[in-house]
Design a protein around this motif. Structure first.
Motif, PDB file in Angstrom:
ATOM      1  N   VAL A 243       0.834  -1.212   0.000  1.00  0.00           N
ATOM      2  CA  VAL A 243       0.000   0.000   0.000  1.00  0.00           C
ATOM      3  C   VAL A 243       0.866   1.257   0.000  1.00  0.00           C
ATOM      4  O   VAL A 243       0.639   2.190  -0.768  1.00  0.00           O
ATOM      5  N   GLN A 244       1.876   1.281   0.861  1.00  0.00           N
ATOM      6  CA  GLN A 244       2.756   2.444   0.957  1.00  0.00           C
ATOM      7  C   GLN A 244       3.470   2.703  -0.362  1.00  0.00           C
ATOM      8  O   GLN A 244       3.616   3.859  -0.793  1.00  0.00           O
ATOM      9  N   TYR A 245       3.921   1.650  -1.014  1.00  0.00           N
ATOM     10  CA  TYR A 245       4.646   1.834  -2.272  1.00  0.00           C
ATOM     11  C   TYR A 245       3.740   2.375  -3.368  1.00  0.00           C
ATOM     12  O   TYR A 245       4.157   3.243  -4.153  1.00  0.00           O
ATOM     13  N   ASN A 246       2.522   1.890  -3.432  1.00  0.00           N
ATOM     14  CA  ASN A 246       1.607   2.383  -4.475  1.00  0.00           C
ATOM     15  C   ASN A 246       1.172   3.814  -4.204  1.00  0.00           C
ATOM     16  O   ASN A 246       0.953   4.589  -5.146  1.00  0.00           O
ATOM     17  N   LEU A 247       1.060   4.202  -2.938  1.00  0.00           N
ATOM     18  CA  LEU A 247       0.818   5.602  -2.621  1.00  0.00           C
ATOM     19  C   LEU A 247       2.000   6.468  -3.016  1.00  0.00           C
ATOM     20  O   LEU A 247       1.836   7.594  -3.509  1.00  0.00           O
ATOM     21  N   TYR A 248       3.192   5.927  -2.814  1.00  0.00           N
ATOM     22  CA  TYR A 248       4.418   6.637  -3.194  1.00  0.00           C
ATOM     23  C   TYR A 248       4.442   6.871  -4.713  1.00  0.00           C
ATOM     24  O   TYR A 248       4.753   7.973  -5.188  1.00  0.00           O
ATOM     25  N   LYS A 249       4.093   5.821  -5.482  1.00  0.00           N
ATOM     26  CA  LYS A 249       4.084   5.950  -6.947  1.00  0.00           C
ATOM     27  C   LYS A 249       3.064   6.995  -7.403  1.00  0.00           C
ATOM     28  O   LYS A 249       3.324   7.752  -8.346  1.00  0.00           O
TER      29      LYS A 249
END
Length: 252
Positions: A243-249
């Motif tokens: 989740v954190q990585y996709n928010l980052y992207k």
């Protein structure tokens, strides 16, 4: 003193009938704490006198005191069960609280900048989490490579380089296999993200970034030989990292 301790203390005095009675009681504690002496004698196919002799051989005054000890044991088991559940849940809660406070930006940046991302778990359970991470990130359009200890050999270190990233999953961060991998990657200047227990482990010290979990260990029967170590928090970490990585992207 627990009933089992009394039996063990006086075990040499017990004959075959006594051992048969004890095995029945051990397998039917709740029933034996409620029935009378005649019913217990009938269920064990022995006489009422044999039951009384068994109670006295383990240093009890009679059947009434035997039932009292049985009820005490049952109460302790219920208390231990409730406490064990609380301990496990508290471990999950602590992990979630730590993850909620953690800054995932450096970790997400490493993943995004990496040419390739490899995942390695130090055991069967850790590898299942690695596969879960692979599936989650594939769902988001990112390809991770997972491999097991058998394929983690010198050929891998010939193809991995500083443009890649390796995620290492280990419970204690001290297993020889995962520490050896981390040491070789550090020498090759390959960035490493480690996922392990909340402590200063060798793996953590060798890693570029760390994600920690709070795991808990409980005993089912107050015997050190029968313990359970909770590891479900690893799956919480896998999902939150996704989740954190996709928010980052999305913020790029």
């Amino acid at each position: 003193m627990k009933l089992e301790e009394l039996v063990n203390k006086n075990y040499e005095q017990l004959n075959q009938n006594d051992k048969h009675i004890w095995n029945y009681i051990l397998m039917n504690k709740r029933l034996c704490s409620e029935i009378n002496i005649n019913d217990l004698a009938k269920n064990c196919a022995v006489s009422r006198t044999t039951i009384l002799r068994f109670a006295k051989k383990i240093s009890l005054s009679g059947f009434s005191e035997l039932k009292i000890h049985l009820k005490w044991d049952l109460e302790q088991e219920v208390s231990m069960m409730a406490e064990s559940v609380d301990i496990i849940c508290e471990g999950y809660t602590r992990t979630i609280q730590e993850l909620a406070r953690k800054d995932f930006f450096p970790i997400c940046r490493l993943i995004h900048q990496a040419k390739r991302v490899f995942i390695f778990g130090s055991g069967d359970y850790q590898m299942s989490v690695a596969k879960q991470l692979k599936l989650l990130f594939l769902h988001g359009g990112d390809c991770f490579y997972d491999f097991d200890a058998v394929t983690m050999n010198k050929e891998f270190f010939q193809i991995v380089n500083s443009e890649d990233l390796v995620l290492l999953i280990s419970l204690d961060g001290e297993s020889k296999s995962v520490v050896s991998v981390a040491q070789q990657l550090k020498l090759s200047h390959v960035p490493v993200i480690s996922i392990s227990k909340l402590k200063n482990s060798t793996l953590a010290s060798l890693s570029t970034e760390n994600i920690y979990m709070n795991n808990t260990k409980i005993s089912f029967d107050n015997k050190s030989t029968k313990t359970f170590e909770s590891t479900a928090s690893l799956y919480l970490i896998a999902e939150l990292l996704f989740v954190q990585y996709n928010l980052y992207k999305n913020q790029l």
